[in-house]
Design a protein around this motif. Structure first.
Motif, PDB file in Angstrom:
ATOM      1  N   TRP A  65       0.833  -1.195   0.000  1.00  0.00           N
ATOM      2  CA  TRP A  65       0.000   0.000   0.000  1.00  0.00           C
ATOM      3  C   TRP A  65       0.876   1.255   0.000  1.00  0.00           C
ATOM      4  O   TRP A  65       0.616   2.216  -0.725  1.00  0.00           O
ATOM      5  N   LEU A  66       1.947   1.242   0.824  1.00  0.00           N
ATOM      6  CA  LEU A  66       2.865   2.383   0.872  1.00  0.00           C
ATOM      7  C   LEU A  66       3.599   2.565  -0.460  1.00  0.00           C
ATOM      8  O   LEU A  66       3.808   3.702  -0.910  1.00  0.00           O
ATOM      9  N   LEU A  67       3.990   1.475  -1.093  1.00  0.00           N
ATOM     10  CA  LEU A  67       4.676   1.579  -2.383  1.00  0.00           C
ATOM     11  C   LEU A  67       3.765   2.192  -3.439  1.00  0.00           C
ATOM     12  O   LEU A  67       4.224   2.956  -4.293  1.00  0.00           O
ATOM     13  N   ASP A 117      -5.161   5.275   7.135  1.00  0.00           N
ATOM     14  CA  ASP A 117      -5.614   5.251   5.739  1.00  0.00           C
ATOM     15  C   ASP A 117      -5.552   3.834   5.167  1.00  0.00           C
ATOM     16  O   ASP A 117      -6.449   3.398   4.447  1.00  0.00           O
ATOM     17  N   PHE A 118      -4.466   3.125   5.498  1.00  0.00           N
ATOM     18  CA  PHE A 118      -4.334   1.737   5.039  1.00  0.00           C
ATOM     19  C   PHE A 118      -5.467   0.869   5.579  1.00  0.00           C
ATOM     20  O   PHE A 118      -6.107   0.126   4.821  1.00  0.00           O
ATOM     21  N   LEU A 119      -5.735   0.960   6.874  1.00  0.00           N
ATOM     22  CA  LEU A 119      -6.801   0.147   7.468  1.00  0.00           C
ATOM     23  C   LEU A 119      -8.162   0.515   6.884  1.00  0.00           C
ATOM     24  O   LEU A 119      -9.012  -0.356   6.662  1.00  0.00           O
ATOM     25  N   ARG A 122      -8.100  -1.103   3.427  1.00  0.00           N
ATOM     26  CA  ARG A 122      -8.131  -2.562   3.569  1.00  0.00           C
ATOM     27  C   ARG A 122      -9.499  -3.061   4.020  1.00  0.00           C
ATOM     28  O   ARG A 122      -9.987  -4.081   3.551  1.00  0.00           O
ATOM     29  N   ASP A 123     -10.122  -2.311   4.932  1.00  0.00           N
ATOM     30  CA  ASP A 123     -11.386  -2.755   5.515  1.00  0.00           C
ATOM     31  C   ASP A 123     -12.607  -2.132   4.855  1.00  0.00           C
ATOM     32  O   ASP A 123     -13.734  -2.401   5.279  1.00  0.00           O
ATOM     33  N   ALA A 124     -12.403  -1.307   3.825  1.00  0.00           N
ATOM     34  CA  ALA A 124     -13.512  -0.595   3.187  1.00  0.00           C
ATOM     35  C   ALA A 124     -14.512  -1.543   2.549  1.00  0.00           C
ATOM     36  O   ALA A 124     -15.702  -1.265   2.484  1.00  0.00           O
ATOM     37  N   GLU A 125     -14.026  -2.627   2.087  1.00  0.00           N
ATOM     38  CA  GLU A 125     -14.894  -3.616   1.465  1.00  0.00           C
ATOM     39  C   GLU A 125     -14.353  -4.994   1.793  1.00  0.00           C
ATOM     40  O   GLU A 125     -13.239  -5.131   2.287  1.00  0.00           O
ATOM     41  N   LEU A 129      -8.120  -5.972   0.908  1.00  0.00           N
ATOM     42  CA  LEU A 129      -6.733  -6.426   0.840  1.00  0.00           C
ATOM     43  C   LEU A 129      -6.423  -6.986  -0.549  1.00  0.00           C
ATOM     44  O   LEU A 129      -5.354  -6.726  -1.103  1.00  0.00           O
ATOM     45  N   ARG A 130      -7.355  -7.700  -1.103  1.00  0.00           N
ATOM     46  CA  ARG A 130      -7.171  -8.228  -2.455  1.00  0.00           C
ATOM     47  C   ARG A 130      -6.997  -7.096  -3.464  1.00  0.00           C
ATOM     48  O   ARG A 130      -6.169  -7.177  -4.377  1.00  0.00           O
ATOM     49  N   VAL A 131      -7.750  -6.016  -3.295  1.00  0.00           N
ATOM     50  CA  VAL A 131      -7.643  -4.856  -4.190  1.00  0.00           C
ATOM     51  C   VAL A 131      -6.260  -4.218  -4.068  1.00  0.00           C
ATOM     52  O   VAL A 131      -5.646  -3.837  -5.073  1.00  0.00           O
ATOM     53  N   ILE A 132      -5.744  -4.101  -2.850  1.00  0.00           N
ATOM     54  CA  ILE A 132      -4.408  -3.536  -2.654  1.00  0.00           C
ATOM     55  C   ILE A 132      -3.365  -4.374  -3.385  1.00  0.00           C
ATOM     56  O   ILE A 132      -2.520  -3.843  -4.117  1.00  0.00           O
ATOM     57  N   PHE A 133      -3.406  -5.687  -3.219  1.00  0.00           N
ATOM     58  CA  PHE A 133      -2.435  -6.554  -3.887  1.00  0.00           C
ATOM     59  C   PHE A 133      -2.624  -6.546  -5.404  1.00  0.00           C
ATOM     60  O   PHE A 133      -1.649  -6.591  -6.153  1.00  0.00           O
ATOM     61  N   ARG A 134      -3.864  -6.463  -5.871  1.00  0.00           N
ATOM     62  CA  ARG A 134      -4.114  -6.385  -7.318  1.00  0.00           C
ATOM     63  C   ARG A 134      -3.507  -5.106  -7.882  1.00  0.00           C
ATOM     64  O   ARG A 134      -2.801  -5.126  -8.886  1.00  0.00           O
ATOM     65  N   ASP A 135      -3.798  -3.968  -7.233  1.00  0.00           N
ATOM     66  CA  ASP A 135      -3.274  -2.691  -7.704  1.00  0.00           C
ATOM     67  C   ASP A 135      -1.746  -2.678  -7.678  1.00  0.00           C
ATOM     68  O   ASP A 135      -1.102  -2.165  -8.602  1.00  0.00           O
ATOM     69  N   TYR A 136      -1.180  -3.262  -6.641  1.00  0.00           N
ATOM     70  CA  TYR A 136       0.275  -3.345  -6.537  1.00  0.00           C
ATOM     71  C   TYR A 136       0.850  -4.174  -7.690  1.00  0.00           C
ATOM     72  O   TYR A 136       1.805  -3.759  -8.351  1.00  0.00           O
ATOM     73  N   SER A 137       0.255  -5.329  -7.946  1.00  0.00           N
ATOM     74  CA  SER A 137       0.793  -6.190  -9.006  1.00  0.00           C
ATOM     75  C   SER A 137       0.610  -5.566 -10.385  1.00  0.00           C
ATOM     76  O   SER A 137       1.474  -5.709 -11.242  1.00  0.00           O
TER      77      SER A 137
END
Length: 142
Positions: A65-67, A117-119, A122-125, A129-137
């Motif tokens: 998320w930070l990256l 902001d991360f939490l 991560r917890d918005a839906e 967490l899956r969205v964060i990893f998808r966006d990162y990848s």
């Protein structure tokens, strides 16, 4: 032999149990109660230990998320990424060791802002967490 008394329960939690978000607020507002001095390095050490105690689940996805916020790939750990983002011009590779008092204060403020902001993300839906990893990848796919 008697059975131990059942713990008081509040919803899905026992008395004395806090969510990670509640725990963060407690250490932020009352660091001395947890043996902390309020410095960035102290908070970082505590949070690494807390995360280890949860087998890495408390901060899972935080580095990615930070990256995404930094906008570039880095080999730094999350604590160095925060100094990189919060205190421009100070090398993240120094982590908290190279910070003066003002920079340390800015890093502490950024730490709790970024964690909040991360939490939230991560917890918005259900799949946050899956969205964060998808966006990162997608952002850093090679």
């Amino acid at each position: 032999m008697t059975d131990p008394l059942p713990a008081a329960r509040f919803g899905d939690r026992r008395a004395g149990e806090f969510s990670f978000r509640e725990h963060l607020e407690l250490i932020r507002t009352r660091p001395g109660m947890y043996g902390l001095d309020g410095s960035y390095g102290n908070y970082v050490t505590y949070l690494y230990g807390y995360d280890a105690g949860t087998q890495g689940s408390a901060l899972l996805g935080f580095r990615e998320w930070l990256l995404l916020r930094l906008g570039q790939q880095s080999s730094f750990v999350w604590s160095s990424l925060i100094t990189e983002l919060a205190v421009p011009g100070v090398s993240g590779s120094l982590g908290h060791r190279g910070l003066d008092e003002e920079q340390d204060h800015r890093a502490v403020l950024a730490l709790f802002q970024f964690l909040g902001d991360f939490l939230r993300d991560r917890d918005a839906e259900r799949n946050g967490l899956r969205v964060i990893f998808r966006d990162y990848s997608l952002r850093f796919a090679e």
